[in-house]
Design a protein around this motif. Structure first.
Motif, short mmCIF file in Angstrom:
data_model
loop_
_atom_site.label_atom_id
_atom_site.label_comp_id
_atom_site.label_asym_id
_atom_site.label_seq_id
_atom_site.Cartn_x
_atom_site.Cartn_y
_atom_site.Cartn_z
N LEU A 71 43.29 45.94 51.24
CA LEU A 71 43.58 46.70 50.01
C LEU A 71 44.94 46.20 49.56
O LEU A 71 45.14 46.26 48.14
CB LEU A 71 43.19 48.08 50.25
CG LEU A 71 43.43 48.82 49.02
CD1 LEU A 71 42.32 48.56 47.86
CD2 LEU A 71 42.98 50.23 49.21
N ILE A 72 45.97 46.48 50.00
CA ILE A 72 47.33 45.95 49.79
C ILE A 72 47.23 44.50 49.34
O ILE A 72 47.97 44.26 47.99
CB ILE A 72 48.32 46.23 50.81
CG1 ILE A 72 48.55 47.64 51.46
CG2 ILE A 72 49.70 45.40 50.59
CD1 ILE A 72 49.30 47.87 52.57
N LYS A 73 46.64 43.64 49.87
CA LYS A 73 46.65 42.17 49.24
C LYS A 73 46.02 42.36 47.87
O LYS A 73 46.50 41.34 47.20
CB LYS A 73 45.75 41.40 50.32
CG LYS A 73 46.68 41.06 51.57
CD LYS A 73 45.81 40.14 52.60
CE LYS A 73 46.46 39.85 53.63
NZ LYS A 73 45.48 39.08 54.61
N PHE A 74 44.91 43.04 47.79
CA PHE A 74 44.05 43.10 46.69
C PHE A 74 45.12 43.65 45.59
O PHE A 74 45.08 43.00 44.46
CB PHE A 74 42.76 43.91 46.62
CG PHE A 74 42.29 44.29 45.60
CD1 PHE A 74 41.28 43.32 44.84
CD2 PHE A 74 42.42 45.34 44.81
CE1 PHE A 74 40.87 43.54 43.79
CE2 PHE A 74 41.91 45.72 43.57
CZ PHE A 74 40.85 44.83 43.12
N LEU A 75 45.73 44.93 45.62
CA LEU A 75 46.66 45.32 44.79
C LEU A 75 47.78 44.66 44.21
O LEU A 75 48.26 44.48 43.24
CB LEU A 75 47.00 46.98 45.14
CG LEU A 75 45.90 47.94 45.52
CD1 LEU A 75 46.37 49.08 45.96
CD2 LEU A 75 45.44 48.25 44.12
N ASN A 76 48.32 43.80 45.11
CA ASN A 76 49.48 42.95 45.03
C ASN A 76 49.22 41.78 44.04
O ASN A 76 49.93 41.09 43.53
CB ASN A 76 50.04 42.28 46.56
CG ASN A 76 50.79 43.55 47.11
OD1 ASN A 76 51.28 44.41 46.25
ND2 ASN A 76 50.97 43.04 48.37
N SER A 77 47.76 41.42 43.99
CA SER A 77 47.46 40.25 43.40
C SER A 77 46.32 40.47 42.26
O SER A 77 46.29 39.35 41.35
CB SER A 77 46.93 39.04 44.22
OG SER A 77 45.89 39.52 45.13
N CYS A 78 46.15 41.75 42.27
CA CYS A 78 44.79 41.86 41.07
C CYS A 78 45.22 41.89 39.83
O CYS A 78 44.48 41.42 38.98
CB CYS A 78 44.23 43.24 41.39
SG CYS A 78 45.49 44.77 40.90
N LEU A 79 46.68 41.85 39.49
CA LEU A 79 46.82 41.68 37.89
C LEU A 79 47.01 40.24 37.47
O LEU A 79 47.27 39.92 36.44
CB LEU A 79 48.09 42.41 37.61
CG LEU A 79 48.21 44.10 37.78
CD1 LEU A 79 49.34 44.70 37.36
CD2 LEU A 79 47.00 44.45 37.01
N THR A 80 47.11 39.13 38.48
CA THR A 80 47.28 37.81 38.33
C THR A 80 46.25 36.92 38.75
O THR A 80 45.94 35.92 38.20
CB THR A 80 48.46 37.51 38.91
OG1 THR A 80 48.63 37.77 40.31
CG2 THR A 80 49.86 38.13 38.20
N THR A 81 45.73 37.46 39.96
CA THR A 81 44.54 36.53 40.49
C THR A 81 43.52 37.24 40.84
O THR A 81 43.38 38.40 41.69
CB THR A 81 44.96 35.75 41.83
OG1 THR A 81 46.37 35.40 41.32
CG2 THR A 81 44.24 34.87 42.39
N PRO A 82 42.12 36.81 40.44
CA PRO A 82 40.98 37.71 41.09
C PRO A 82 40.80 37.47 42.50
O PRO A 82 41.00 36.49 43.01
CB PRO A 82 39.70 36.86 40.34
CG PRO A 82 40.41 36.14 39.22
CD PRO A 82 41.76 35.89 39.59
N CYS A 83 40.45 38.62 43.33
CA CYS A 83 40.24 38.52 44.52
C CYS A 83 38.84 39.04 45.04
O CYS A 83 38.66 40.18 44.97
CB CYS A 83 41.47 39.47 45.21
SG CYS A 83 43.09 39.31 44.71
#
Length: 303
Positions: free
Chosen positions: A232-244
């Motif tokens: 979930l941390i990985k998702f939140l760290n990249s969700c504004l720039t890269t679809p996960c």
């Protein structure tokens, strides 16, 4: 062409006025204007019209659309909110030229809505219903905005603030026990977050269910265990720039039953600190039954 125009003048950056928007429709249209900040917007469902145009964000689109469930009014969205998740899932973007040619729009999409029944009442959702971390964050942000403790210069800053808030809360957030059945299969367990998605994204453009479709009769059940905190941390760290797409556990289901002893919940953009219970046996226990209402709405698409 008879148009009902529902407008939230404070949505997003608040830079679209009533007079500016009315001029975009061009000549030859009969327009009835409703400010959704006023209670009279409920009368929209009683009116006859060729189209209902909603100018605002997800909260406005959801609020007005729910009054039109089961009716024949086609809906067109002018996305002018912060996240515009519903418009994005329909592939709708704001175009002045397209708006002037609204009577030529023939492409439509049927849109399922979620029907929620609990111990006390029944309601509908357009985007999602959920429990846990996202609901906790949304409740806090809603309070801060209501008390005018926070203001934002633009929509991008609002989105970034909400995502950063989720990351901060996640560090110490305690998971909750949920009893879950999806299409008869057991998924009970301890989760940080449970979301039943009708569309791909919620809140600050959190693309939790990238394969969700609002016209397929299914929900995407997103389950995040405590052991998946790093994902979930990985998702939140990249969700504004890269679809996960691969960080979270997602289950496709038509009918979902959920029970929990203490539920921080949300239905679309309405946040509930503790979901009410009408059970005489256990005042802390709440049950939700969730199923789709097929083709409840019709939206016009950009052509």
């Amino acid at each position: 062409m008879k148009i009902i125009f529902a407008h939230n003048p404070t949505a997003g950056d608040g830079n679209l006025s009533e007079s500016e928007l009315k001029t975009l429709f061009g000549a030859g249209h009969d327009i009835d204007y409703y400010n959704v900040k006023e209670k009279t917007y409920h009368k929209i469902a009683e009116q006859k019209a060729d189209c209902v145009v909603i100018a605002g964000g997800d909260g406005t689109v959801g609020k007005v659309s729910k009054t039109l469930i089961g009716r024949e009014h086609p809906i067109y969205i002018i996305p002018s909110g912060t996240a515009n998740n519903i418009a994005k899932c329909l592939g709708i973007s704001f175009s002045k030229d397209k708006l002037k040619e609204l009577d030529k729009h023939k492409s439509t999409i049927s849109f399922d809505v979620g029907l929620v029944e609990n111990n006390c009442e029944r309601s509908h959702f357009i985007e999602s219903i959920g429990f846990g971390l996202f609901s906790h964050m949304g409740s806090i942000v809603h309070k801060l905005k209501k008390e005018n403790y926070i203001t934002f210069p633009n929509a991008e800053e609002k989105i970034k603030f909400a995502v950063d808030m989720m990351k901060r809360l996640l560090k110490n957030y305690q998971p909750n026990q949920y009893h879950i059945k999806a299409d008869g299969k057991e998924y009970s367990g301890t989760y940080l977050m449970v979301e039943i998605m009708n569309i791909a994204s919620i809140g600050p453009n959190l693309n939790l269910a990238p394969k969700a479709k609002p016209d397929d009769g299914y929900f995407d059940l997103v389950l995040v265990k405590d052991s998946q905190k790093e994902n979930l941390i990985k998702f939140l760290n990249s969700c504004l720039t890269t679809p996960c797409h691969d960080y979270l556990h997602i289950v496709k289901a038509k009918e979902i039953e959920i029970q929990c002893a203490y539920c921080e919940a949300h239905i679309d953009d309405t946040f509930i600190e503790k979901a009410p219970s009408c059970s005489n046996k256990n005042k802390n226990q709440i049950s939700f039954s969730i199923r789709p209402q097929k083709r409840a709405l019709t939206f016009l698409k950009n052509t």
